[in-house]
Scaffold this active site. Sequence first.
Site, PDB file in Angstrom:
ATOM      1  N   GLY A 168      39.195  54.229  50.439  1.00 37.78           N
ATOM      2  CA  GLY A 168      38.489  53.918  51.677  1.00 37.78           C
ATOM      3  C   GLY A 168      37.366  54.879  51.973  1.00 37.78           C
ATOM      4  O   GLY A 168      36.420  54.540  52.664  1.00 37.78           O
ATOM      5  N   LYS A 211      35.469  63.596  42.735  1.00 35.34           N
ATOM      6  CA  LYS A 211      35.609  62.680  43.873  1.00 35.34           C
ATOM      7  C   LYS A 211      34.322  62.756  44.687  1.00 35.34           C
ATOM      8  O   LYS A 211      33.925  63.831  45.150  1.00 35.34           O
ATOM      9  CB  LYS A 211      36.818  63.053  44.720  1.00 35.34           C
ATOM     10  CG  LYS A 211      36.999  62.139  45.935  1.00 35.34           C
ATOM     11  CD  LYS A 211      38.273  62.457  46.702  1.00 35.34           C
ATOM     12  CE  LYS A 211      39.484  61.916  46.011  1.00 35.34           C
ATOM     13  NZ  LYS A 211      40.698  61.983  46.870  1.00 35.34           N
ATOM     14  N   ASP A 261      50.086  58.887  52.288  1.00 37.25           N
ATOM     15  CA  ASP A 261      49.776  57.788  51.363  1.00 37.25           C
ATOM     16  C   ASP A 261      50.604  57.896  50.082  1.00 37.25           C
ATOM     17  O   ASP A 261      50.083  57.735  48.973  1.00 37.25           O
ATOM     18  CB  ASP A 261      48.291  57.774  51.031  1.00 37.25           C
ATOM     19  CG  ASP A 261      47.828  56.415  50.481  1.00 37.25           C
ATOM     20  OD1 ASP A 261      48.522  55.399  50.722  1.00 37.25           O
ATOM     21  OD2 ASP A 261      46.788  56.372  49.812  1.00 37.25           O
TER      22      ASP A 261
END
Length: 623
Positions: free
Chosen positions: A44, A65, A161
């Site tokens: 996201g 990332k 998560d």
Amino acid sequence: MSYCLNPKCLSPQNPNDVEFCHHCKSRLLINQRYRPLEPIGRGGFARTFKAIDDYKPSKPYCVIKQFHGKGFDDAEKSKELFHREAVLQEKLGKHPHIPELFAHFTQDDYLYLVQEFIDGRNLNQELKEKGTFSEAKIWQLLENLLPVLQFVHKNQVIHRDIKPENIIRHSVDNRLYLVDFGIAKLATEPILPKTGTVIGSEGYTAPEQHEGKPRFTSDLYSLGATCYHLLTWADPSRLLYSWVDWQKELTDRLETRDISDELIQILNKLLQPDISQRYQSAEQVLHNLDREGIQATTEPPLVFPTSAAKTQPEFWKCVNTFTGHQWDVFTVAISPDSQILASGSSDHTIKTWDLQTGTTLYTKVHHTGERSGDVYSITFSPSGETLVSASWGSAYYAQRTTMTKTIQLWDLITMEVLRSFPGHSSSVNSVAISPDGQTLVSGSGDKTIKLWDLHIGKLINTLTDHSESVNSVAISPNGQILASGSTDTTIKIWHFATGKLINTLTDHLKSVKSVAISPDGQILASGSTDTTIKIWHLASGELLNTLTEHSESVNSVTFSPDGQILASGSTDTTIKIWHLASGELLNTLTEHSASVNSVTFSPDGQILASGSADTTIKIWRCD
């Protein structure tokens, strides 16, 4: 391959070692050090890429990332979230089962994190490949992940998560790693996205997390949902709608699986929708495991039974014999599209053949200048555009003998030599190319293994732990493990990227002639002049089986593409077909009249090819 990280670039793939994208001219080297190779995920808030660290001589893999910040109304808060991830990752990366943070910086108006690359498969991939988890694997998951969560929670962090995709099993030692702290938060300082956005993954988030009020115990709920999914393959999202229906489904699905009541009780308590009825800490769950007498274990190795039920025999029929070589055929290989066969011989030639018709396409003398040599090994590149051959021989010059130790790269269409790789001081006995087509590996009579950049011919590394000739090399399908067999009777297992020696296998009594790794990367097979074939668990090095039907040296072993069948070629003139799981001999092929030096399956699994000292190549099909 270099990958452009400009999100607007329409053609991000670039050749190796270029500085700027050929399409958008963006810099390809991030922070003047990290080279992106390929995308591996998109979440996201960020995109992730596999990369290499160009600064270090071994060029180890890492993960980049790149933050894109979508899903937030407040740009400053989104940047704060990304910075918070870097802080948390630096703090938590000290744990041996959490990736380490290497760098955090801004480039071209984008924020970046660089993290440790964990070589392995996530548990969702493992579930798809191998099916539902056994009870033993679920216990092992709990035993491995609960101490990690204990560490995370003691540092006042809620992961938020936890799911199968965020747990990675290392391909070498089977250890489990918890990854992706991108939406983790400090328990005392919430940073929330825009109203109405649920943080977490559907099905794995606890009810209170759905309401925007995560607690430490919310991670325990997610771990329970992960175990539930891996154990049953059922959709965990239904847990949110009917607790009663879920309990009934769990019971129905597991009553035929012989799952213990102890495990079901622990999962039930992890998955209580009422937070007051749930485990409150990782310590509580670990204490419950201790009370139930569950001992911490590592993932059990894949063990093949030695007395399995009788398997149907394999009826392989010789459908063609290729003739044209004048002396021993030492090596055969089949192209990735299963259309072309290449062979090498002691007559100093390489031949390529139409696999379907047996027509000779090219005959080339393996040479450097005017010198030629016996061709011991040949292999195709993964793209099928080139092949590599290795030789050893002698020629007379001015009344003296000059030895050739040559590796050559050939264009498959023209069969012209594109490049040579000089450097070994004795025979080159075996060559292999990495699955990404970037690296060539060679094993030699000079006791060394050399790794080369296939495209520029540069020597990358030399491995020197064998004490005698290296006869065979093999690379795992994921490109992370290298295996080598030697006249010193050992098999050595190496980390491919670093060249670090991981294990030495010592059960053979004589020279190891051939090693092969199964298509799933779990099993190693080895053939030896001691007349045996040994089957090993690659990660642990455990000997699983020994096959003893050959009466002379086993010169070549190869796996079928589905990993169910093993074929072996021997000096006893036979080829034997084995059922891998049971070790049962399915068939013995006896058409050759001299030593079988090389066997290989076509990538489509339809053909087995063999090369022999009787000068022929035989093509076999299974009826």
